[in-house]
Design a protein around this motif. Structure first.
Motif, PDB file in Angstrom:
ATOM      1  N   THR A  41     -16.720  52.498  23.961  1.00 18.52           N
ATOM      2  CA  THR A  41     -15.948  51.953  25.545  1.00 18.52           C
ATOM      3  C   THR A  41     -14.474  51.655  25.018  1.00 18.52           C
ATOM      4  O   THR A  41     -14.025  51.193  23.664  1.00 18.52           O
ATOM      5  N   GLY A  42     -13.589  52.517  26.181  1.00 17.04           N
ATOM      6  CA  GLY A  42     -12.323  52.126  25.866  1.00 17.04           C
ATOM      7  C   GLY A  42     -12.023  53.776  25.416  1.00 17.04           C
ATOM      8  O   GLY A  42     -10.888  53.543  24.569  1.00 17.04           O
ATOM      9  N   SER A  78     -12.978  55.376  29.351  1.00 14.33           N
ATOM     10  CA  SER A  78     -13.857  56.053  27.993  1.00 14.33           C
ATOM     11  C   SER A  78     -13.679  58.184  28.898  1.00 14.33           C
ATOM     12  O   SER A  78     -13.195  57.632  30.418  1.00 14.33           O
ATOM     13  N   TYR A  79     -12.794  58.817  28.225  1.00 22.80           N
ATOM     14  CA  TYR A  79     -12.695  59.801  28.701  1.00 22.80           C
ATOM     15  C   TYR A  79     -13.976  61.155  27.959  1.00 22.80           C
ATOM     16  O   TYR A  79     -12.888  60.807  26.442  1.00 22.80           O
ATOM     17  N   LEU A  80     -13.856  61.745  28.456  1.00 20.93           N
ATOM     18  CA  LEU A  80     -14.940  62.657  27.276  1.00 20.93           C
ATOM     19  C   LEU A  80     -13.693  64.090  27.843  1.00 20.93           C
ATOM     20  O   LEU A  80     -13.285  64.220  29.649  1.00 20.93           O
ATOM     21  N   PHE A  81     -12.486  64.757  27.127  1.00 20.51           N
ATOM     22  CA  PHE A  81     -11.737  64.962  27.428  1.00 20.51           C
ATOM     23  C   PHE A  81     -12.038  66.702  27.039  1.00 20.51           C
ATOM     24  O   PHE A  81     -12.252  66.533  25.275  1.00 20.51           O
ATOM     25  N   ILE A  82     -12.590  67.597  28.056  1.00 19.35           N
ATOM     26  CA  ILE A  82     -12.459  69.403  27.687  1.00 19.35           C
ATOM     27  C   ILE A  82     -11.191  69.531  27.568  1.00 19.35           C
ATOM     28  O   ILE A  82     -10.194  69.082  28.736  1.00 19.35           O
ATOM     29  N   ALA A  83     -10.710  70.609  26.658  1.00 18.12           N
ATOM     30  CA  ALA A  83     -10.070  71.588  26.768  1.00 18.12           C
ATOM     31  C   ALA A  83      -9.872  72.905  26.213  1.00 18.12           C
ATOM     32  O   ALA A  83     -10.372  72.524  24.380  1.00 18.12           O
ATOM     33  N   HIS A  84      -9.170  73.225  25.391  1.00 17.43           N
ATOM     34  CA  HIS A  84      -9.073  74.254  24.838  1.00 17.43           C
ATOM     35  C   HIS A  84      -7.361  74.414  23.609  1.00 17.43           C
ATOM     36  O   HIS A  84      -7.145  75.123  22.636  1.00 17.43           O
TER      37      HIS A  84
END
Length: 341
Positions: free
Chosen positions: A45-46, A217-223
């Motif tokens: 969380t967070g 909360s984040y799921l941060f998808i990146a390249h």
């Protein structure tokens, strides 16, 4: 309900997404594309988990599985709701899924294609509120005005259409829409890759401000690893459908334990042009997920590979302090980090 920073919000267990491959007029099944092949992680969380890797490694597929855009082949995705307890997104019925999707929202890579060009800003941002909460009239308008102000847009934008905004402003509209139902988790799929560098920084700062303000909360998808380093608390590195390394951001960036992670870090641009650094050039191409190599999928491109790597799949194992790596020789390799290549 009070939560600590380590309280799990989302738990992914052995997630697999295999797409069947057909051939001929009858589309007879001839194989499968293992887009995601047994990954596990937890988002507290967070906090923010950065999911990185080359194109085709399964990052976006993972995000769509969490949103149930795809129904996973196997595994569990548990959303820990403070009122209802753990909810399995993979097995959720229609009503439960509708509830979960109010708590888990998505921000897409291309803001323009994710906005209806025939709807005004008020209609775009207000639609989730109208459909899910029954808001209308002055109450709906007031809530939309509040959301626009929160993401840094003027309320005079309410009657304009998406084409009248810049790329950064459109992404702010997408973020405002995602915030409308007060979610707990946002899946951000390459949210800044289509933006100019200066606008990227503004958007990242906005996401961090919103996280602090609402406990998101984040799921941060990146390249882009420099972006991931800026925003993520933890990082998971994917390669051909599997997680090969995962841990606290500073550990993964400073002391990578997998050769693939070290190669990715060597490609991150340096702010000081006078300081030279050596790129680690990987030979060959990313393997086809429909026909991955035997053993460790990275072994055809790895300069540290030995015979064991060609036959035995490495297991993601803990190396201490929350750092995990899937490499047979993680304990013996000394790999350069982001400031050492």
């Amino acid at each position: 309900m009070s939560t600590s920073p380590t309280t799990p919000l989302l738990t992914v267990e052995d997630l697999r997404m295999h797409h069947p491959v057909g051939a001929g007029m009858m589309q007879r099944r001839t194989g499968v594309v293992k887009a995601v092949d047994g990954i596990s992680f937890t988002i507290p969380t967070g906090r923010t988990l950065g999911l990185v890797g080359e194109s085709g490694c399964g990052k976006t597929t993972t995000g769509h599985c969490i949103m149930r855009g795809y129904t996973p082949t196997a595994g569990r995705i548990l959303f820990h709701d403070p009122n209802r307890g753990p909810l399995d997104i993979c097995q959720a019925d229609r009503r439960t899924l509708a509830y979960i999707r109010q708590k888990v929202q998505m921000v897409f890579q291309d803001p323009y294609s994710s906005l209806n060009p025939r709807m005004t800003v008020q209609e775009i941002v207000g639609e989730p509120l109208r459909v899910n909460q029954g808001l209308s009239g002055p109450a709906l308008r007031a809530r939309v005005e509040e959301l626009l102000t929160v993401v840094g847009l003027h309320v005079s934008a309410m009657n304009r259409f998406p084409h009248a905004f810049s790329g950064g402003q459109r992404q702010r509209l997408v973020i405002a829409r995602a915030l409308s139902l007060r979610p707990a988790l946002i899946v951000a799929d390459e949210p800044v890759s289509a933006l100019d560098v200066s606008i990227q920084a503004q958007t990242l700062n906005l996401l961090q401000d919103l996280q602090e303000r609402y406990g998101l909360s984040y799921l941060f998808i990146a390249h882009d690893l420099s972006v991931v380093e800026h925003i993520s608390d933890e990082v998971a590195v994917m390669y051909v459908g599997r997680i090969v390394e995962m841990g606290p951001t500073h550990q993964v960036f400073d002391t990578p334990r997998h050769p693939y992670t070290s190669a990715l870090l060597s490609a991150v641009p340096r702010p000081n042009p006078s300081r030279t650094h050596q790129r680690i050039i990987l030979q060959g191409e990313v393997p086809n997920p429909a026909n991955p190599p035997s053993g460790c999928a990275f072994h055809p491109r790895c300069r540290h590979a030995e015979d064991r790597c060609r036959h035995e799949i490495p297991v993601l194992q803990a190396t201490g302090d929350g750092h995990r790596v899937a490499c047979h020789f993680a304990d013996s390799l000394s790999l350069p980090g982001i400031g050492q290549v």
